[in-house]
Write an enzyme that holds these catalytic residues in place. Structure first.
Site, short mmCIF file in Angstrom:
data_model
loop_
_atom_site.label_atom_id
_atom_site.label_comp_id
_atom_site.label_asym_id
_atom_site.label_seq_id
_atom_site.Cartn_x
_atom_site.Cartn_y
_atom_site.Cartn_z
N LYS A 1 57.55 33.14 33.22
CA LYS A 1 57.33 33.92 34.45
C LYS A 1 56.71 33.06 35.54
CE LYS A 1 53.59 36.67 35.17
NZ LYS A 1 53.03 36.37 36.50
N ASN A 2 55.64 32.33 35.18
CA ASN A 2 54.91 31.61 36.22
C ASN A 2 55.64 30.37 36.72
OD1 ASN A 2 52.99 33.54 36.15
ND2 ASN A 2 51.40 32.29 35.18
N ARG B 1 40.14 37.10 43.76
CA ARG B 1 41.28 36.20 43.91
C ARG B 1 41.62 35.86 45.37
NH1 ARG B 1 45.79 37.71 39.44
NH2 ARG B 1 46.44 35.57 39.80
N ARG C 1 51.05 39.58 43.45
CA ARG C 1 50.29 38.64 44.28
C ARG C 1 51.04 37.33 44.49
NH1 ARG C 1 45.01 39.08 45.07
NH2 ARG C 1 44.94 36.81 45.07
N VAL D 1 37.57 31.16 34.64
CA VAL D 1 38.56 31.10 35.73
C VAL D 1 38.50 32.33 36.63
CG1 VAL D 1 41.01 30.82 36.31
CG2 VAL D 1 40.05 29.60 34.34
N CYS E 1 42.13 42.45 42.99
CA CYS E 1 42.95 43.00 41.91
C CYS E 1 42.05 43.17 40.70
CB CYS E 1 44.14 42.11 41.60
SG CYS E 1 43.67 40.56 40.89
N ARG F 1 55.74 43.45 33.78
CA ARG F 1 55.73 42.40 34.80
C ARG F 1 55.91 41.02 34.16
NH1 ARG F 1 50.69 41.80 37.47
NH2 ARG F 1 51.89 40.05 38.20
N ASP G 1 45.12 33.10 30.71
CA ASP G 1 46.16 34.09 30.40
C ASP G 1 46.31 34.36 28.89
OD1 ASP G 1 46.67 34.43 33.07
OD2 ASP G 1 48.58 33.37 33.10
C1 UD1 Z 1 48.02 31.60 38.46
C2 UD1 Z 1 48.89 32.35 37.51
C3 UD1 Z 1 48.06 33.30 36.66
C4 UD1 Z 1 46.92 32.54 35.97
C5 UD1 Z 1 46.14 31.71 36.98
C6 UD1 Z 1 45.12 30.81 36.33
C7 UD1 Z 1 51.02 32.47 38.66
C8 UD1 Z 1 52.00 33.32 39.37
N1 UD1 Z 1 49.88 33.09 38.26
O1 UD1 Z 1 47.41 32.55 39.33
O2 UD1 Z 1 48.91 33.89 35.67
O3 UD1 Z 1 46.04 33.47 35.37
O4 UD1 Z 1 47.03 30.88 37.74
O5 UD1 Z 1 45.71 29.99 35.38
O6 UD1 Z 1 51.23 31.31 38.43
N2 UD1 Z 1 40.89 30.50 44.08
C9 UD1 Z 1 40.14 30.43 45.24
N3 UD1 Z 1 40.79 30.27 46.44
C10 UD1 Z 1 42.15 30.19 46.51
C11 UD1 Z 1 42.90 30.25 45.32
C12 UD1 Z 1 42.24 30.41 44.12
O7 UD1 Z 1 38.90 30.51 45.21
O8 UD1 Z 1 42.69 30.04 47.62
C13 UD1 Z 1 40.20 30.69 42.77
C14 UD1 Z 1 40.56 32.02 42.08
O9 UD1 Z 1 39.78 33.08 42.57
C15 UD1 Z 1 40.31 31.70 40.63
C16 UD1 Z 1 40.70 30.22 40.53
O10 UD1 Z 1 40.71 29.73 41.87
O11 UD1 Z 1 38.95 31.85 40.34
C17 UD1 Z 1 42.06 29.96 39.91
O12 UD1 Z 1 43.02 30.80 40.52
P1 UD1 Z 1 44.52 30.33 40.73
O13 UD1 Z 1 44.82 29.15 39.89
O14 UD1 Z 1 44.78 30.22 42.19
O15 UD1 Z 1 45.31 31.58 40.19
P2 UD1 Z 1 46.74 32.05 40.69
O16 UD1 Z 1 47.46 30.89 41.21
O17 UD1 Z 1 46.59 33.27 41.54
#
Ligand code: UD1
Length: 424
Positions: free
Chosen positions: A22-23, A122, A93, A328, A117, A398, A306
């Protein structure tokens, strides 16, 4: 609305194949907007998030066609609208991923700002700061991110925090920027590498994927290509835990074992006998109760957040006490209260859960709160005495393709039924 009904107590036994990730498929589908012709993506899983992404790209004017073999053709030549509206972003998202490609290829984008969420706030600040570093004008107006740029310019970007979709968004933007970009503290997840391989197959020049530094030499245009998505490591891990929690014997096929090193190591610590081949993993508990294992989540190659809910479920019935530390996402223990309804002994303090393994769980109606939490609940249902009903199954749909069929194939007594009308 559907729910999943499980009658627990059967040690799983058999073989299950793994779907495309998926990711990886979501960013790859979105990246196909960057090129000048059609792309063909195969090993696409049947998932609600894929359907949502198809709807998103279709509404923008891309034409999409799917054949029976789970291959999607995406042709962006009809693109005329550059917006991801709230009704889609709120259900997925990952819609934020269109931001980078739209600005890089079409010069503008309006993407509804994803709200909070179930697993935490996030934010997407790092996506926005990265785009600004590449020269885009970015503002937030009426709940929408509005971004524009005539021509992005290469830049050095250092992420404060490792972000998976943030890395993907900026990588997709930088491939069409003028000059070279370097992304430091980049995410190293296999799905980021898969996206980089897809982009390179379209003519991009990305090196360093899989390390924490990506170098992207901008090119003028990209061409369509054919690509097969890598297998889903989280789905793989979930079926392995299903084998372990039920003291059974499960072989997962059509997977990529090297992406699961940290999960396999933890499963071995539970007492599982694990054999690994080129594209399969065989787990045998030999009828034994799993031993408790401590987990600390971290960006790849650390233990995936995950997979946390699934290991939380495993530890509820393990021998001994386990400490789970979630580093995380700040609020990713929504499954704990539901597991407690089944009789689990779990105490949460901040980002830590202390789990004392109990001899048995007892079935109850429980509710899915997010995608991976719901997988943890289904796993618990597989060992709980009597019947467990997991409501709000749309969370599972999903990210897990035909989960009840795949678990059924392994011997689980599981079925999808319409939810009872009354809420608890
Ligand atoms: C992706 C995955 C999700 C997985 C996550 C962590 C997809 C579609 N989803 O989510 O399944 O659980 O990685 O492995 O690939 N953060 C910030 N600012 C930002 C972006 C992120 O502070 O602009 C923080 C988040 O709040 C979190 C951490 O960074 O604490 C990691 O999040 P991130 O890796 O961005 O998660 P996603 O990409 O949303």
């Amino acid at each position: 609305m559907d729910c999943i009904q499980i009658t627990g107590g059967v040690p799983l036994d058999g073989e299950v194949w793994i779907s495309g990730a998926k990711n990886a498929v979501l960013p790859i589908m979105v990246a196909s907007l960057l090129c000048d012709g059609p792309s063909y993506i195969s090993n696409v899983p049947h998932l609600q998030d894929v359907t949502t992404t198809m709807e998103l790209l279709g509404r923008m004017g891309a034409s999409l066609a799917m054949d029976d073999g789970m291959r999607i053709e995406i042709d962006p030549r009809g693109m005329h609208q550059f917006e991801a509206p709230y009704d889609l972003v709120k259900t997925m998202r990952a819609s934020i991923l269109v931001l980078g490609p739209l600005v890089a290829r079409y010069g503008r984008a309006v993407v509804s700002l994803p709200g909070g969420c179930a697993i935490g706030s996030r934010p997407v600040d790092l996506h926005l700061r990265g785009l600004q570093a590449l020269g885009a004008e970015v503002s937030v107006v009426n709940g929408n991110i509005e971004a524009s740029a005539k021509q992005l310019k290469g830049a050095n970007i250092i992420f404060d925090t490792v972000t998976v979709t943030g890395t993907e968004n900026i990588m997709m933007a930088a491939v069409l920027a003028q000059g070279t970009s370097v992304i430091e503290n980049a995410a190293q997840e296999p799905e980021v590498v898969d996206l980089a391989k897809f982009l390179n197959a379209m003519g991009a020049k990305i090196s360093g994927a899989g390390s924490n530094t990506l170098t992207i030499e901008g090119v003028e245009n990209l061409h369509g290509t054919e690509y097969s998505v890598l297998p889903d490591r989280i789905e793989t891990g979930t079926y392995l835990v299903a084998g372990a929690i039920t003291r059974g014997h499960v072989r997962v096929t059509r997977t990529r074992p090297r992406d699961l090193d940290s999960v396999i190591e933890k499963l071995r610590e539970t007492g599982a006998v694990i054999e690994v081949g080129e594209d399969w993993i065989d787990l045998d508990m030999k009828g034994r109760r799993p031993l408790a294992v401590d987990i600390t989540t971290a960006p790849y190659p650390g233990f995936a957040t995950d997979m946390q809910a699934q290991f939380t479920a495993l530890n509820t019935v393990a021998e001994g006490t386990a400490i789970i530390t979630e580093t995380v996402f700040e609020n990713r223990f929504m499954h704990v209260q539901e597991l407690q309804r089944l009789g689990a002994n779990i105490r949460v303090k901040g980002n830590t859960a202390i789990i004392r393994g109990v001899d048995e769980l007892n079935g109850a109606p429980i509710m899915a709160t997010d995608l991976r939490a719901s997988a943890g609940l289904v796993l618990a249902g597989l060992v709980a005495n009597g019947t467990t009903t997991v409501d709000r199954v749309y969370h599972i749909d999903r990210g897990y393709e035909i989960i009840e069929e795949k678990l059924g194939q392994l011997g689980a007594r599981i079925r999808r039924v319409a939810s009872p009308r009354k809420t608890r």
